[in-house]
Design a protein around this motif. Sequence first.
Motif, PDB file in Angstrom:
ATOM      1  N   ARG A  34       0.852  -1.179  -0.069  1.00  0.00           N
ATOM      2  CA  ARG A  34      -0.039  -0.061  -0.249  1.00  0.00           C
ATOM      3  C   ARG A  34       0.907   1.212  -0.048  1.00  0.00           C
ATOM      4  N   LYS A  35       0.137   2.409  -0.825  1.00  0.00           N
ATOM      5  CA  LYS A  35       1.009   3.610  -0.769  1.00  0.00           C
ATOM      6  C   LYS A  35       2.565   3.476  -1.146  1.00  0.00           C
ATOM      7  N   TRP A  55       6.462   7.988  -7.875  1.00  0.00           N
ATOM      8  CA  TRP A  55       4.916   8.277  -7.606  1.00  0.00           C
ATOM      9  C   TRP A  55       4.840   9.354  -8.520  1.00  0.00           C
TER      10      TRP A  55
END
Length: 360
Positions: A34-35, A55
């Motif tokens: 996650r993330k 990202w």
Amino acid sequence: MIVLLLLGAFLCMGLAEQRYDVEYGDSLNLWVPRKPKSFEFTRKFSPNVTILWKWGEPLTSLDERRKYMGIFFEMYNLTQKDMGIYRFRGKEQKELSTYTIEVKAKTKSFHKSPGKHLRFSAKLEPNFCNVYFFPEGTLRRRMSEVAIVRRGKLQRHLDELGLVGFDLNEPCEIYIEAIQNTYRGRYEFRDENNDTALEVYLHVADPTIRTSELKVGAQLSFNFDLEPNDCNIHFFGEPSFDIVRHGKLKRHLYENDCIGFELIKPCGILKEDLQMSCQGRYEIRDQDGDTALVMILEMEGAAAVKAAPPKTRHLSLKLLGLMCHTKSTTLSLFDCSQIKSASPLGPLTALSLLLRPPTR
Ligand SMILES: *[C@@H]1O[C@H](CO)[C@@H](O)[C@H](O)[C@H]1NC(C)=O
Ligand SMILES: *[C@@H]1O[C@H](CO)[C@@H](O)[C@H](O)[C@H]1NC(C)=O
Ligand SMILES: *[C@@H]1O[C@H](CO)[C@@H](O)[C@H](O)[C@H]1NC(C)=O
């Protein structure tokens, strides 16, 4: 609350590090945590870190063999150049998960009598097909390595080196017409980066023949140097059946039969507590069905029956094996067809039958 915290800690630990051992050409999916903020790769034996994704960048194909799909990072046709550590990082460069990938060449092994033919191949494009031979026998003193194929072209000097009868078939297959003793050794198929896709071990010898006479309750074990995946072991007795197929022990269901074998590496079996029905012929064969080892087991006690058989017994003797002998060699039944008048093995000089009385 405590339980939840512990569970959380456990999950984090479980995700943190994983190792995959794969073979050349395999595929893998890595879970994306996650993330994630970035995804990086450190190649084995290299200090350099490559950022594969950051990202804010779109989730697209990085190249033909690698796709970042959001939940999974998919990798196809893995080779040794993909070996190393893959790391997902989150906020402030925190490590979220780490994957270590090791890639090894596929392996195969063959056991062939001289004079047999053989083919073996790797899944490589013709332009990327390179084959090297590392001899093991007497040839090794003269050369440690021979290029057989370079970029999809069979090399010309092979005949001069005494390697006759080698052929190349597209995309990347070697065919040997008649195996000689000197062809014993390792063959490596290498791709355009010189990464090894496949290693082939070729053993050249006539089948080994062994006999053993054991008591009921004794232990039988025999073994041969063939790759576990290429290992086949058959039993010829009453009844006949496969013990090992492609390196896997076959389940055998009937109680009265000889059962309870254990597989031993690289290619053999162990049987404790022998029973009468284990008497017979065992053969270890390579993936082409060629016989590497013949093990003839006589159970003691059966011999006593043989000593004074009633007349009718003669008719029911069971054929365990047939051996053909020439001046230079002894072959099992399956290879007798090699003996032709013009064969280098010479003419047939004797035949022997291996017989045994029936078991009750
Ligand atoms: C690491 O990166 C440097 C600079 O880009 C390069 O010169 C070097 O060859 C790389 N080393 C390896 C092992 O890839
Ligand atoms: C993987 O390799 C095979 C055989 O060389 C090739 O046909 C296939 O296109 C490759 N797949 C990818 C995704 O590169
Ligand atoms: C590739 O490997 C073979 C076999 O070991 C070797 O002979 C050859 O020099 C290597 N080629 C390169 C470019 O490193």
